[in-house]
Design an enzyme around this catalytic site. Structure first.
Site, PDB file in Angstrom:
ATOM      1  N   LYS A 153       0.827  -1.218   0.000  1.00  0.00           N
ATOM      2  CA  LYS A 153       0.000   0.000   0.000  1.00  0.00           C
ATOM      3  C   LYS A 153       0.860   1.267   0.000  1.00  0.00           C
ATOM      4  O   LYS A 153       0.650   2.176  -0.804  1.00  0.00           O
ATOM      5  CB  LYS A 153      -0.929  -0.024   1.221  1.00  0.00           C
ATOM      6  CG  LYS A 153      -1.983  -1.121   1.137  1.00  0.00           C
ATOM      7  CD  LYS A 153      -2.814  -1.229   2.380  1.00  0.00           C
ATOM      8  CE  LYS A 153      -2.121  -1.878   3.545  1.00  0.00           C
ATOM      9  NZ  LYS A 153      -1.759  -3.284   3.373  1.00  0.00           N
ATOM     10  N   ILE A 154       1.853   1.316   0.896  1.00  0.00           N
ATOM     11  CA  ILE A 154       2.656   2.540   1.017  1.00  0.00           C
ATOM     12  C   ILE A 154       3.627   2.659  -0.157  1.00  0.00           C
ATOM     13  O   ILE A 154       3.767   3.727  -0.763  1.00  0.00           O
ATOM     14  CB  ILE A 154       3.417   2.553   2.366  1.00  0.00           C
ATOM     15  CG1 ILE A 154       2.421   2.598   3.524  1.00  0.00           C
ATOM     16  CG2 ILE A 154       4.384   3.739   2.432  1.00  0.00           C
ATOM     17  CD1 ILE A 154       3.028   2.359   4.900  1.00  0.00           C
ATOM     18  N   THR A 232      11.397   4.592   6.000  1.00  0.00           N
ATOM     19  CA  THR A 232      10.218   4.973   6.806  1.00  0.00           C
ATOM     20  C   THR A 232       9.473   3.710   7.237  1.00  0.00           C
ATOM     21  O   THR A 232       8.310   3.779   7.608  1.00  0.00           O
ATOM     22  CB  THR A 232       9.251   5.863   5.986  1.00  0.00           C
ATOM     23  OG1 THR A 232       8.895   5.166   4.788  1.00  0.00           O
ATOM     24  CG2 THR A 232       9.850   7.210   5.652  1.00  0.00           C
ATOM     25  N   SER A 233      10.157   2.552   7.164  1.00  0.00           N
ATOM     26  CA  SER A 233       9.428   1.301   7.407  1.00  0.00           C
ATOM     27  C   SER A 233       9.698   0.749   8.810  1.00  0.00           C
ATOM     28  O   SER A 233       8.892   0.956   9.710  1.00  0.00           O
ATOM     29  CB  SER A 233       9.784   0.299   6.315  1.00  0.00           C
ATOM     30  OG  SER A 233       8.704  -0.553   6.112  1.00  0.00           O
ATOM     31  N   ARG A 234      10.807   0.085   9.001  1.00  0.00           N
ATOM     32  CA  ARG A 234      11.206  -0.368  10.334  1.00  0.00           C
ATOM     33  C   ARG A 234      12.726  -0.272  10.421  1.00  0.00           C
ATOM     34  O   ARG A 234      13.443  -0.621   9.469  1.00  0.00           O
ATOM     35  CB  ARG A 234      10.773  -1.821  10.599  1.00  0.00           C
ATOM     36  CG  ARG A 234       9.301  -2.001  10.902  1.00  0.00           C
ATOM     37  CD  ARG A 234       8.896  -1.397  12.262  1.00  0.00           C
ATOM     38  NE  ARG A 234       7.478  -1.572  12.541  1.00  0.00           N
ATOM     39  CZ  ARG A 234       6.514  -0.707  12.236  1.00  0.00           C
ATOM     40  NH1 ARG A 234       6.810   0.432  11.619  1.00  0.00           N
ATOM     41  NH2 ARG A 234       5.263  -0.963  12.556  1.00  0.00           N
ATOM     42  N   GLU A 263      15.304   2.282  18.336  1.00  0.00           N
ATOM     43  CA  GLU A 263      14.467   3.451  18.647  1.00  0.00           C
ATOM     44  C   GLU A 263      13.592   3.276  19.884  1.00  0.00           C
ATOM     45  O   GLU A 263      13.133   4.262  20.467  1.00  0.00           O
ATOM     46  CB  GLU A 263      13.553   3.775  17.451  1.00  0.00           C
ATOM     47  CG  GLU A 263      12.418   2.767  17.248  1.00  0.00           C
ATOM     48  CD  GLU A 263      11.492   3.117  16.077  1.00  0.00           C
ATOM     49  OE1 GLU A 263      12.001   3.452  14.997  1.00  0.00           O
ATOM     50  OE2 GLU A 263      10.260   3.057  16.263  1.00  0.00           O
ATOM     51  N   ALA A 297       6.166   9.341  10.508  1.00  0.00           N
ATOM     52  CA  ALA A 297       5.566   9.304   9.169  1.00  0.00           C
ATOM     53  C   ALA A 297       4.053   9.095   9.194  1.00  0.00           C
ATOM     54  O   ALA A 297       3.332   9.604   8.344  1.00  0.00           O
ATOM     55  CB  ALA A 297       6.234   8.215   8.329  1.00  0.00           C
ATOM     56  N   PHE A 298       3.560   8.358  10.194  1.00  0.00           N
ATOM     57  CA  PHE A 298       2.119   8.058  10.236  1.00  0.00           C
ATOM     58  C   PHE A 298       1.296   9.242  10.736  1.00  0.00           C
ATOM     59  O   PHE A 298       0.074   9.224  10.649  1.00  0.00           O
ATOM     60  CB  PHE A 298       1.871   6.862  11.189  1.00  0.00           C
ATOM     61  CG  PHE A 298       1.996   7.242  12.640  1.00  0.00           C
ATOM     62  CD1 PHE A 298       3.229   7.368  13.233  1.00  0.00           C
ATOM     63  CD2 PHE A 298       0.867   7.519  13.402  1.00  0.00           C
ATOM     64  CE1 PHE A 298       3.353   7.749  14.567  1.00  0.00           C
ATOM     65  CE2 PHE A 298       0.965   7.892  14.727  1.00  0.00           C
ATOM     66  CZ  PHE A 298       2.226   8.006  15.313  1.00  0.00           C
TER      67      PHE A 298
END
Ligand code: NAD
Length: 345
Positions: A153-154, A232-234, A263, A297-298
């Site tokens: 999707k992203i 921007t994922s993990r 993180e 990002a979310f």
């Protein structure tokens, strides 16, 4: 119904209160993250609601089930922080598979533009009335090649955005969407081809055993000199030490990071009054060609609204029908979406 809500931030509460009240769900908000030490706070609740850096390991799952808790409602898409193998058959885990792919994809592009047009530098200069342009030279995105790893999707929204800039796209996915490949401006290639030919590489696949340190020294060695890496994922998709080395040796031209493999004890919190213990992160942040945002990002109004609505719907649906289409299962050695909602009962 009472749900213990962990890792609460002020921006969560407005939306969860709104949808909770509409559905007779009372959220008990805790600022602390869920882990072995804090799991007792959930006692007396019907379920827990958790985010990306809460720990849902075997110990936590066992303690939750001992307390009679049946629901883990993830208010995020990724589920790498849940031991699904251990959870399956004991506790029902739901997620929010999509809430705004635009939020994440647009943030990836925001990071890229900020980095390559030196907006982060220009902003600080002009606040100081320093209007010099020296050192701010960027490059056009038009005509450049972007490698997109993960075209779900992203990833697909990010591809659309890149095409709007006139970029060529090389895509890699273990399940390529053939209709997405136009044989020209968007092409699926193998990983080595993507690494060797991309000016920019953006990661949009989940963190799994297969994707852990997908971008390591070996992968970086195969990249073009000056490549820009966007994550921007993990965090753990990238071997941070290898990334740092790649930046120091000038192989990597810039890094745009919304996630970082260590993180969990740092991001989402104000650490400005403390000495930064993490030397790797401190070194990365000190570099002029690295931009770090803290898993932001979310964070759009649209995404927060969708997250709250879907999380509450998941809980309501399961409570009413004992099944939920956003439930996660563990089948053939991996965590998968349940889809038909008919998991164990
Ligand atoms: P998605 O499930 O729609 O797409 C993921 C894609 O990755 C799929 O097409 C899948 O086939 C592919 N994939 C899986 N394993 C792969 C591998 N080994 N190599 C290449 N491709 C592989 O997910 P999505 O909604 O697009 O989200 C992607 C990721 O973005 C999530 O897993 C999550 O980690 C991350 N995310 C980050 C934020 C943030 O705020 N930074 C917010 C939401 C999601």
């Amino acid at each position: 119904m009472r749900i213990a809500f962990f890792d609460t931030k002020p921006y969560d509460r407005d939306f969860f209160d709104k949808y909770g009240e509409m559905n007779d769900i009372s959220f008990k908000y805790y600022e602390t993250k869920l882990n072995e030490d804090t799991v007792g706070l959930a006692n007396g609740s019907d379920g827990v609601c958790v985010f990306v850096n809460d720990t849902v390991n075997a110990t936590v799952i066992d303690k939750l089930t001992e307390m009679g808790i049946k629901i883990v409602a993830l208010r995020c898409a990724g589920f790498n922080n849940v031991d699904m193998k251990h959870a399956y058959g004991k506790i029902h885990v739901f997620r929010v598979p999509a809430y705004s792919p635009y939020a994440v994809a647009e943030h990836a592009m925001a990071l890229l533009l900020t980095s390559i047009r030196r907006i982060h530098k220009a902003y600080i200069r002009s606040r100081d009335f320093n209007f010099s342009l020296s050192g701010l030279t960027g490059f056009d995105l038009h005509g450049k090649t972007v490698g997109v790893i993960g075209t779900g999707k992203i990833g697909r929204v990010f591809v659309d955005i890149c095409r709007g800039f006139g970029m060529k796209v090389l895509a890699y996915d273990i399940f390529p969407a053939k209709e997405f490949d136009n044989g020209d401006t968007v092409r699926y290639v193998n990983m080595d081809e993507l690494l060797a030919n991309s000016d920019i590489i953006s990661l949009h696949c989940p963190l799994t055993e297969d994707t852990y340190h997908l971008i390591d020294k070996n992968a970086i060695d195969k990249c073009k000199k000056g490549v820009v890496i966007i994550n921007t994922s993990r965090g753990a998709l990238v071997d941070t030490d290898a990334l740092l080395e790649g930046i120091k040796t000038r192989k990597i031209g810039a890094a745009c990071l919304d996630v970082y493999e260590e993180e969990s004890d740092l991001f989402f919190e104000d650490n400005s009054g403390h000495i930064m213990e993490d030397d790797t992160l401190a070194r990365l942040i000190s570099m002029p060609n690295v931009i770090v945002t803290s898993h932001q990002a979310f964070l759009t109004r649209e995404a927060l609204e969708n997250i709250a609505q879907t999380t509450v719907n998941n809980i309501v649906e399961f409570t009413k029908n004992n099944q939920c289409p956003n439930e996660l299962c563990y089948k053939s050695g991996e965590a998968v979406d349940c889809k038909d909602g008919k998991c164990f009962s």
